[in-house]
Design an enzyme around this catalytic site. Structure first.
Site, PDB file in Angstrom:
ATOM      1  N   GLY A 105       0.823  -1.208   0.000  1.00 25.05           N
ATOM      2  CA  GLY A 105       0.000   0.000   0.000  1.00 25.05           C
ATOM      3  C   GLY A 105       0.851   1.249   0.000  1.00 25.05           C
ATOM      4  O   GLY A 105       2.053   1.184  -0.266  1.00 25.05           O
ATOM      5  N   ASN A 106       0.248   2.373   0.276  1.00 28.95           N
ATOM      6  CA  ASN A 106       1.013   3.613   0.387  1.00 28.95           C
ATOM      7  C   ASN A 106       0.391   4.511   1.453  1.00 28.95           C
ATOM      8  O   ASN A 106      -0.632   4.167   2.045  1.00 28.95           O
ATOM      9  CB  ASN A 106       1.114   4.313  -0.974  1.00 28.95           C
ATOM     10  CG  ASN A 106      -0.243   4.679  -1.524  1.00 28.95           C
ATOM     11  OD1 ASN A 106      -0.955   5.496  -0.951  1.00 28.95           O
ATOM     12  ND2 ASN A 106      -0.631   4.048  -2.634  1.00 28.95           N
ATOM     13  N   ARG A 107       1.010   5.650   1.685  1.00 31.04           N
ATOM     14  CA  ARG A 107       0.639   6.477   2.841  1.00 31.04           C
ATOM     15  C   ARG A 107      -0.494   7.460   2.566  1.00 31.04           C
ATOM     16  O   ARG A 107      -0.790   8.307   3.399  1.00 31.04           O
ATOM     17  CB  ARG A 107       1.853   7.294   3.300  1.00 31.04           C
ATOM     18  CG  ARG A 107       2.981   6.476   3.849  1.00 31.04           C
ATOM     19  CD  ARG A 107       4.168   7.404   4.114  1.00 31.04           C
ATOM     20  NE  ARG A 107       5.336   6.657   4.537  1.00 31.04           N
ATOM     21  CZ  ARG A 107       5.609   6.366   5.801  1.00 31.04           C
ATOM     22  NH1 ARG A 107       4.794   6.749   6.756  1.00 31.04           N
ATOM     23  NH2 ARG A 107       6.698   5.708   6.110  1.00 31.04           N
TER      24      ARG A 107
END
Ligand SMILES: Cc1cc2nc3c(=O)[nH]c(=O)nc-3n(C[C@H](O)[C@H](O)[C@H](O)COP(=O)(O)O)c2cc1C
Length: 413
Positions: free
Chosen positions: A210-212
């Protein structure tokens, strides 16, 4: 000298959600607005006159025949800075679309020259009926903001679109519309698509890449577009924020799901703003069961494959007059990388921001440069994500050509 309080007329018609308008009224009065409540006669069956009078500190009447010396049927609308109808019944929308004036609220709607917002609430069948949709289209074409109802549990056991959005979200719309004033509904009749959040690419049933991205910037874009009068489709990937009132929120998980939802919605859109952080790569092989830790052995490497490039696809397949906006999150050589990405993707605008541990992600503020395919560069100093959203819509609005998609296609919504 203190500036006068903004004058708001809160219209309330006879939907079961009238009780939620009490909360909206409180938020408006507590934040320094001068609110006159104008219920319909039937609305008073749901919430009585004493409640409205006590919460607003003003006398309340649904009739044009009370306090006639002050000509309230004309004065209220003329003096208002905002008329906000919540809930707006199917009946009230029909009357407003056809210019009927048989009570104080409908008279006020005809005399108001300030921004007007309707927040409809009704059963799904009533909302989706062609008569209601035609009335909504008429009101939008005249510049009114008609907020899309939320989906969820309705009065009985049934669920579907038709719920009055959260009062806190309605308050945000009121605040935005008031801040922009008359003439601020430059996206009226337009359909815009906004993507938000960060995609998740599954490795196995419990793990993902995923990412932030928090979705805050995309949600700010959706909220501000609703207040500017647009019909908004918000394609949201893994965002833990309340749905913005008035936007149709489409939840997705992975980049593939986001591509499908965005491309489908873009078919009728005047503008698409891709604020979501879409994973460039995904695991080549999805493991159907959880990968186990084998004693004494190194974990197997995860091979990645490229995800579809949604922005490039939108740039290549755009309809005539459609405006495409991308976001570029860069850690180094921010502007040079941004210019190269803008050219590569074939979009009209690219919002370039520097990202890092304590920059942008999950914060309420942002700073960016918006690059245009025409060579322009608009610096947006650090400020609220809503402020950047307004600049993006200013730039989109200046590039929109021709009649809105809704008018062109004769759509009801
Ligand atoms: C229990 C009950 C709940 C209702 N809820 C709604 C509603 O949520 N939306 C709506 O459009 N009409 C609703 N109606 C129907 C309206 O009250 C009815 O159309 C009324 O004439 C509308 O009056 P007004 O538009 O003058 O306020 C409801 C009626 C009842 C009895």
């Amino acid at each position: 000298m203190t500036s006068p309080k903004p004058r708001v007329v809160l219209g309330v018609s006879a939907g079961i959600a009238a009780y939620k308008a009490c909360e909206l009224l409180r938020r408006l009065t507590e934040s320094g607005h001068d609110v006159t409540v104008v219920p319909t006669a039937d609305a008073l069956r749901f919430v009585g006159e004493p409640t409205w009078a006590a919460l607003s500190g003003k006398p309340v009447s649904p009739r044009v025949w009370d306090g006639v010396a002050e000509v309230p049927h004309v004065r209220l609308g003329q003096q208002a800075d905002l008329v906000f109808v919540a809930p707006a019944t199917a009946d009230l929308l029909a009357k407003a679309a056809h210019g009927l004036a048989d009570d104080l609220l409908t008279n006020t709607l005809l005399t108001a020259r300030c921004p007007v917002v309707f927040a409809p609430a009704m059963h799904t069948e009533m909302w989706q009926h062609p008569a209601t949709q035609a009335n909504v289209a008429t009101l939008r074409a005249r510049g009114a903001v008609v907020v899309e109802p939320a989906s969820g549990r309705l009065t009985g056991k049934d669920t579907g679109p038709g719920r009055l959005p959260d009062p806190a979200e309605l308050f945000e719309i009121a605040r935005h519309v008031l801040a922009r004033g008359a003439g601020g509904r430059d996206l009226a009749g337009r359909h815009v698509v906004v993507s938000a959040g960060g995609t998740r690419e599954a490795i196995d049933p419990v793990r993902f890449i995923g990412n932030r991205s928090s979705g805050l910037q995309g949600y700010a874009l959706a909220r501000t577009a609703v207040a500017r009068g647009a019909r908004v489709t918000l394609v949201s990937a893994n965002v833990a924020l309340p749905d913005p009132a008035g936007a149709e929120t489409v939840p997705v998980g992975s980049a593939e799901e986001m591509r499908k939802a965005v491309v489908e919605a873009a078919g009728s859109a005047d503008a698409v703003v891709m604020a979501a952080a879409v994973a460039d790569f995904r695991p080549a092989d999805y493991r159907g069961s959880k990968i186990k830790k084998a004693e004494g052995a190194e974990p197997e490497p995860i091979r990645l494959v490229k995800n579809p490039d949604i922005l490039a696809e939108l740039g290549a397949s755009r309809r005539p007059g459609q405006v495409i906006v991308g976001f570029a999150a860069e850690t180094d050589d921010v502007l040079a990388n941004g210019r190269a990405k803008l050219a590569r993707k074939g979009c009209d605008l690219l919002v370039v921001n520097q990202v890092g541990e304590n920059l942008t992600f999950g914060r309420p503020d942002n700073a960016a440069t918006v690059l245009g395919a025409d060579g322009s560069a608009t610096e947006v100093p650090r400020g609220a994500k809503e402020a950047l959203a307004e600049v993006v819509w200013d730039l989109v609005s200046a590039r929109l050509e021709g009649p809105p998609s809704g008018v062109r296609q004769g759509e009801g919504r």
